[in-house]
Design a protein around this motif. Structure first.
Motif, PDB file in Angstrom:
ATOM      1  N   SER A  86       1.103  -0.411   0.082  1.00  0.00           N
ATOM      2  CA  SER A  86      -0.151   0.034  -0.201  1.00  0.00           C
ATOM      3  C   SER A  86       1.267   1.023   0.060  1.00  0.00           C
ATOM      4  O   SER A  86       1.694   1.640  -1.176  1.00  0.00           O
ATOM      5  CB  SER A  86      -1.052   0.060   1.240  1.00  0.00           C
ATOM      6  N   HIS A  87       0.503   1.713   0.907  1.00  0.00           N
ATOM      7  CA  HIS A  87       1.586   3.340   0.789  1.00  0.00           C
ATOM      8  C   HIS A  87       2.055   3.681   2.587  1.00  0.00           C
ATOM      9  O   HIS A  87       2.105   3.151   3.172  1.00  0.00           O
ATOM     10  CB  HIS A  87       0.594   4.750   0.189  1.00  0.00           C
ATOM     11  N   LEU A  88       3.276   4.480   2.178  1.00  0.00           N
ATOM     12  CA  LEU A  88       3.670   5.773   4.252  1.00  0.00           C
ATOM     13  C   LEU A  88       3.123   6.317   4.421  1.00  0.00           C
ATOM     14  O   LEU A  88       3.914   7.033   5.233  1.00  0.00           O
ATOM     15  CB  LEU A  88       4.899   4.990   3.687  1.00  0.00           C
ATOM     16  N   ASP A  89       3.531   7.385   2.999  1.00  0.00           N
ATOM     17  CA  ASP A  89       2.272   8.684   3.563  1.00  0.00           C
ATOM     18  C   ASP A  89       1.352   9.045   4.306  1.00  0.00           C
ATOM     19  O   ASP A  89       0.371   8.051   4.118  1.00  0.00           O
ATOM     20  CB  ASP A  89       2.870   9.846   2.432  1.00  0.00           C
ATOM     21  N   THR A  90       0.905  10.019   4.608  1.00  0.00           N
ATOM     22  CA  THR A  90       0.104  10.247   6.010  1.00  0.00           C
ATOM     23  C   THR A  90      -0.700  12.006   4.906  1.00  0.00           C
ATOM     24  O   THR A  90      -0.379  12.588   4.511  1.00  0.00           O
ATOM     25  CB  THR A  90      -0.351  10.324   6.735  1.00  0.00           C
ATOM     26  N   GLN A  91      -1.847  11.912   5.414  1.00  0.00           N
ATOM     27  CA  GLN A  91      -2.563  12.866   5.565  1.00  0.00           C
ATOM     28  C   GLN A  91      -1.863  13.799   6.811  1.00  0.00           C
ATOM     29  O   GLN A  91      -1.499  13.764   7.589  1.00  0.00           O
ATOM     30  CB  GLN A  91      -4.308  13.072   6.267  1.00  0.00           C
ATOM     31  N   PRO A  92      -1.791  15.190   6.591  1.00  0.00           N
ATOM     32  CA  PRO A  92      -1.215  16.242   7.469  1.00  0.00           C
ATOM     33  C   PRO A  92      -1.421  15.636   9.572  1.00  0.00           C
ATOM     34  O   PRO A  92      -1.249  16.373  10.203  1.00  0.00           O
ATOM     35  CB  PRO A  92      -1.577  17.940   7.841  1.00  0.00           C
ATOM     36  N   ALA A 110     -13.004   5.197  -0.107  1.00  0.00           N
ATOM     37  CA  ALA A 110     -12.182   6.002  -0.660  1.00  0.00           C
ATOM     38  C   ALA A 110     -11.573   5.308  -1.865  1.00  0.00           C
ATOM     39  O   ALA A 110     -12.077   4.374  -2.404  1.00  0.00           O
ATOM     40  CB  ALA A 110     -11.180   5.541   0.254  1.00  0.00           C
ATOM     41  N   GLY A 111     -10.383   6.167  -2.334  1.00  0.00           N
ATOM     42  CA  GLY A 111      -9.555   6.116  -3.351  1.00  0.00           C
ATOM     43  C   GLY A 111      -8.390   4.995  -2.938  1.00  0.00           C
ATOM     44  O   GLY A 111      -7.638   5.655  -1.476  1.00  0.00           O
ATOM     45  N   HIS A 112      -8.450   4.785  -3.668  1.00  0.00           N
ATOM     46  CA  HIS A 112      -6.523   3.618  -2.767  1.00  0.00           C
ATOM     47  C   HIS A 112      -6.113   3.461  -4.435  1.00  0.00           C
ATOM     48  O   HIS A 112      -6.309   2.981  -5.678  1.00  0.00           O
ATOM     49  CB  HIS A 112      -6.551   1.818  -2.709  1.00  0.00           C
ATOM     50  N   ASP A 113      -4.079   2.676  -4.075  1.00  0.00           N
ATOM     51  CA  ASP A 113      -3.452   2.598  -5.561  1.00  0.00           C
ATOM     52  C   ASP A 113      -3.877   1.190  -6.080  1.00  0.00           C
ATOM     53  O   ASP A 113      -3.906   0.750  -7.556  1.00  0.00           O
ATOM     54  CB  ASP A 113      -2.011   2.706  -5.058  1.00  0.00           C
ATOM     55  N   ALA A 114      -4.555   0.903  -5.873  1.00  0.00           N
ATOM     56  CA  ALA A 114      -5.637  -0.506  -6.108  1.00  0.00           C
ATOM     57  C   ALA A 114      -6.288  -0.345  -7.575  1.00  0.00           C
ATOM     58  O   ALA A 114      -6.465  -1.342  -7.774  1.00  0.00           O
ATOM     59  CB  ALA A 114      -5.547  -1.604  -4.914  1.00  0.00           C
ATOM     60  N   CYS A 115      -6.853   1.048  -7.124  1.00  0.00           N
ATOM     61  CA  CYS A 115      -7.992   1.121  -8.060  1.00  0.00           C
ATOM     62  C   CYS A 115      -7.415   2.247  -9.596  1.00  0.00           C
ATOM     63  O   CYS A 115      -7.251   0.985 -10.122  1.00  0.00           O
ATOM     64  CB  CYS A 115      -8.730   2.335  -7.422  1.00  0.00           C
ATOM     65  N   ASN A 116      -6.089   2.378  -8.632  1.00  0.00           N
ATOM     66  CA  ASN A 116      -5.206   2.833 -10.156  1.00  0.00           C
ATOM     67  C   ASN A 116      -4.490   0.869 -10.882  1.00  0.00           C
ATOM     68  O   ASN A 116      -4.991   1.238 -11.991  1.00  0.00           O
ATOM     69  CB  ASN A 116      -4.240   3.714  -9.951  1.00  0.00           C
ATOM     70  N   LEU A 117      -4.508   0.386 -10.743  1.00  0.00           N
ATOM     71  CA  LEU A 117      -3.165  -0.762 -10.917  1.00  0.00           C
ATOM     72  C   LEU A 117      -4.647  -0.988 -11.368  1.00  0.00           C
ATOM     73  O   LEU A 117      -3.816  -2.303 -12.325  1.00  0.00           O
ATOM     74  CB  LEU A 117      -2.539  -1.904  -9.265  1.00  0.00           C
ATOM     75  N   ASN A 118      -5.839  -1.609 -10.808  1.00  0.00           N
ATOM     76  CA  ASN A 118      -6.608  -2.755 -11.336  1.00  0.00           C
ATOM     77  C   ASN A 118      -6.689  -2.672 -13.261  1.00  0.00           C
ATOM     78  O   ASN A 118      -7.211  -3.588 -13.570  1.00  0.00           O
ATOM     79  CB  ASN A 118      -7.959  -2.136 -10.583  1.00  0.00           C
ATOM     80  N   ALA A 119      -6.553  -1.291 -14.154  1.00  0.00           N
ATOM     81  CA  ALA A 119      -6.288  -1.252 -14.862  1.00  0.00           C
ATOM     82  C   ALA A 119      -5.022  -1.458 -15.577  1.00  0.00           C
ATOM     83  O   ALA A 119      -5.022  -2.323 -16.562  1.00  0.00           O
ATOM     84  CB  ALA A 119      -5.948   0.625 -15.366  1.00  0.00           C
ATOM     85  N   LYS A 120      -4.639  -2.555 -15.146  1.00  0.00           N
ATOM     86  CA  LYS A 120      -3.280  -3.317 -16.095  1.00  0.00           C
ATOM     87  C   LYS A 120      -3.043  -4.016 -15.061  1.00  0.00           C
ATOM     88  O   LYS A 120      -2.480  -5.211 -15.761  1.00  0.00           O
ATOM     89  CB  LYS A 120      -2.106  -1.715 -15.677  1.00  0.00           C
ATOM     90  N   VAL A 121      -3.300  -4.476 -14.117  1.00  0.00           N
ATOM     91  CA  VAL A 121      -3.025  -5.973 -13.112  1.00  0.00           C
ATOM     92  C   VAL A 121      -4.274  -6.223 -12.600  1.00  0.00           C
ATOM     93  O   VAL A 121      -5.225  -5.297 -11.985  1.00  0.00           O
ATOM     94  CB  VAL A 121      -2.086  -5.642 -11.977  1.00  0.00           C
ATOM     95  N   PRO A 122      -4.223  -7.552 -12.888  1.00  0.00           N
ATOM     96  CA  PRO A 122      -5.535  -7.813 -12.004  1.00  0.00           C
ATOM     97  C   PRO A 122      -5.855  -7.699 -10.231  1.00  0.00           C
ATOM     98  O   PRO A 122      -3.928  -8.200  -9.894  1.00  0.00           O
ATOM     99  CB  PRO A 122      -5.466  -9.868 -12.226  1.00  0.00           C
ATOM    100  N   THR A 123      -6.567  -7.542  -9.646  1.00  0.00           N
ATOM    101  CA  THR A 123      -6.031  -6.869  -8.820  1.00  0.00           C
ATOM    102  C   THR A 123      -7.859  -7.029  -7.252  1.00  0.00           C
ATOM    103  O   THR A 123      -8.546  -6.865  -7.589  1.00  0.00           O
ATOM    104  CB  THR A 123      -6.352  -4.741  -8.358  1.00  0.00           C
ATOM    105  N   ALA A 124      -7.289  -6.687  -6.007  1.00  0.00           N
ATOM    106  CA  ALA A 124      -8.721  -6.917  -5.096  1.00  0.00           C
ATOM    107  C   ALA A 124      -7.708  -6.382  -4.211  1.00  0.00           C
ATOM    108  O   ALA A 124      -6.965  -5.926  -4.170  1.00  0.00           O
ATOM    109  CB  ALA A 124      -8.962  -8.310  -4.822  1.00  0.00           C
TER     110      ALA A 124
END
Length: 415
Positions: A86-92, A359-373
């Motif tokens: 997933s990711h390591l960054d956060t909101q303020p 919410a949006g997630h990186d998996a939502c982007n990846l699903n266009a190129k890679v099978p994702t869940a």
């Protein structure tokens, strides 16, 4: 292939310890985390994560946008790895779990396989995506969006934050502009573990959310140009008040989303240019976030918000511009991978339900190129993007266990 026993479990205490260890990088007095992407705290957690992956025997690679890929070899290296992370960054004013649960859960899967001496048929790749939150740079989910070709690398590198610092400069300042070309890391599939960021699982007493869909998203940068004039001497009917205009736009966004149903709309930022107590605001910059899991409704949201803004502008004799800076169509995750998540949850005996991600997630982007869940676990009171964000050790462990067994079902176990 042989199949590991269904009682194979991650180390719950170890996962919980890493969650609280990493929460110190950017920890706030209120118990939350402020770790803006590509800032000094992000460098700290990236350095920790890189070291932890290397200690687990993973080969860490970094691409030109700072996306991190930690590879665990499989028996058959001719096939692309199963991705998890997933990711390591956060909101303020973020919390301890948003995003990082997925990366730490993925690391814990690797550690568990190492402890058990299990070699998978396919390799595995633990991933940290750059700037998922979008709080310092737009668009959100920046690293994964460029990975699938939604944006060029040059475009992303040129994006600037509020202080005028470009992504390229920020990457260089923390030493995380890698040499791997963006989009070249192959995957056979990708699984992302995340807190729900909503109240449904907790309200229904479910431990696991089997994510089927993700909402589509519209992001606008708006600007209202009226006319600054004296608050005491300008009659009400002669005003071109930018703030009053924004007030109507806020209510229009709320009304449109409510009337359409299966939609949400938010004005999350507003900045008055040169504000003064006795001056009618003449210029305001603002943002709109509108979402729906239905593509037709998303299109109607766009059309009706624009029409409402134009009508309000004409009535109030001001200029309103809406710049669509990001559009993401609704996501429908791969049915085979969604089924693998559901099977893992059922096999492990966790109460679960099918769910749509708000919410949006990186998996939502990846699903266009890679099978994702995706796999969701509850968060207390549905609160996220807030220092009060919380989740239980048991639920985090459950999510990581489902991740473990989903990955094993997809990657296979070497004989």
């Amino acid at each position: 292939m042989t199949k590991p026993a269904s009682n194979l479990q991650i180390d719950s205490a170890r996962l919980w310890d890493t969650i609280h260890t990493t929460a110190k990088f950017g920890g706030t007095p209120k118990g939350g985390v402020r770790r803006l992407t590509l800032g000094p705290e992000d460098k700290q957690v990236r350095d920790w994560f890189r070291s932890a992956c290397e200690q687990a025997g993973l080969e860490v690679r970094i691409d030109a946008l700072g996306n991190m890929f930690a590879l665990r070899k499989g028996r058959d290296m001719s096939k692309p790895p199963i991705g998890l992370g997933s990711h390591l960054d956060t909101q303020p004013t973020g919390g301890k779990f948003d995003g990082i649960l997925g990366t730490l859960g993925a690391l814990e899967v690797i550690r568990t396989l190492n402890d058990a001496g299990i070699e998978t048929e396919l390799p595995l790749c633990v991933t940290n995506w750059t700037n998922e939150e979008g709080s310092r740079y737009a668009p959100a989910m920046m690293g994964s969006a460029a990975f699938v070709g939604d944006f060029t690398v040059e475009d992303i590198l040129s994006r600037k934050d509020a202080a005028g610092i470009s992504v390229a400069e920020a990457l260089d300042s923390i030493g995380y502009r890698g040499d791997q070309a963006v989009g070249t890391q192959p995957f056979s599939g990708f699984i992302e573990l995340h807190i729900e960021q909503g109240p449904i699982l907790e309200a229904e007493g479910k431990t696991i959310g089997v994510v089927e869909n993700g909402q589509g998203v519209l992001w606008y940068d708006g600007k209202i140009t009226g006319f600054e004039s004296h608050a005491g001497s300008t009659p009400m009917n002669l005003r071109r008040d930018a703030l009053a205009t924004l007030s109507e736009i806020v209510l229009a966004v709320e009304r449109v989303a409510t009337e359409l149903g299966n939609a949400v709309g938010t004005v999350g930022e507003a900045v008055i240019a040169a504000p003064s107590r006795n001056v009618i605001p003449g210029e305001i910059a603002f943002t709109i976030d509108a979402r729906s899991a239905d593509a037709a409704i998303l299109a109607q949201l766009d059309a009706r918000i624009r029409a409402a803004a134009a009508e309000i502008a004409a009535k109030r004799k001001v200029e309103v511009t809406l710049d669509l800076v990001w559009r993401k169509e609704p996501t429908h995750f791969d049915t085979t991978l969604v089924g693998a998540v559901a099977t893992a949850a059922e096999t492990l005996g966790y109460a679960n339900r099918r769910i749509t991600s708000g919410a949006g997630h990186d998996a939502c982007n990846l699903n266009a190129k890679v099978p994702t869940a995706m796999i969701f676990v509850p968060c207390k009171d549905g609160i996220s993007h807030n220092e009060l964000e919380d989740a239980t050790q048991a639920d985090c462990a459950a999510g990581a266990n489902v991740l473990l067994h989903t990955v094993l079902s997809l990657a296979g176990v070497a004989k």
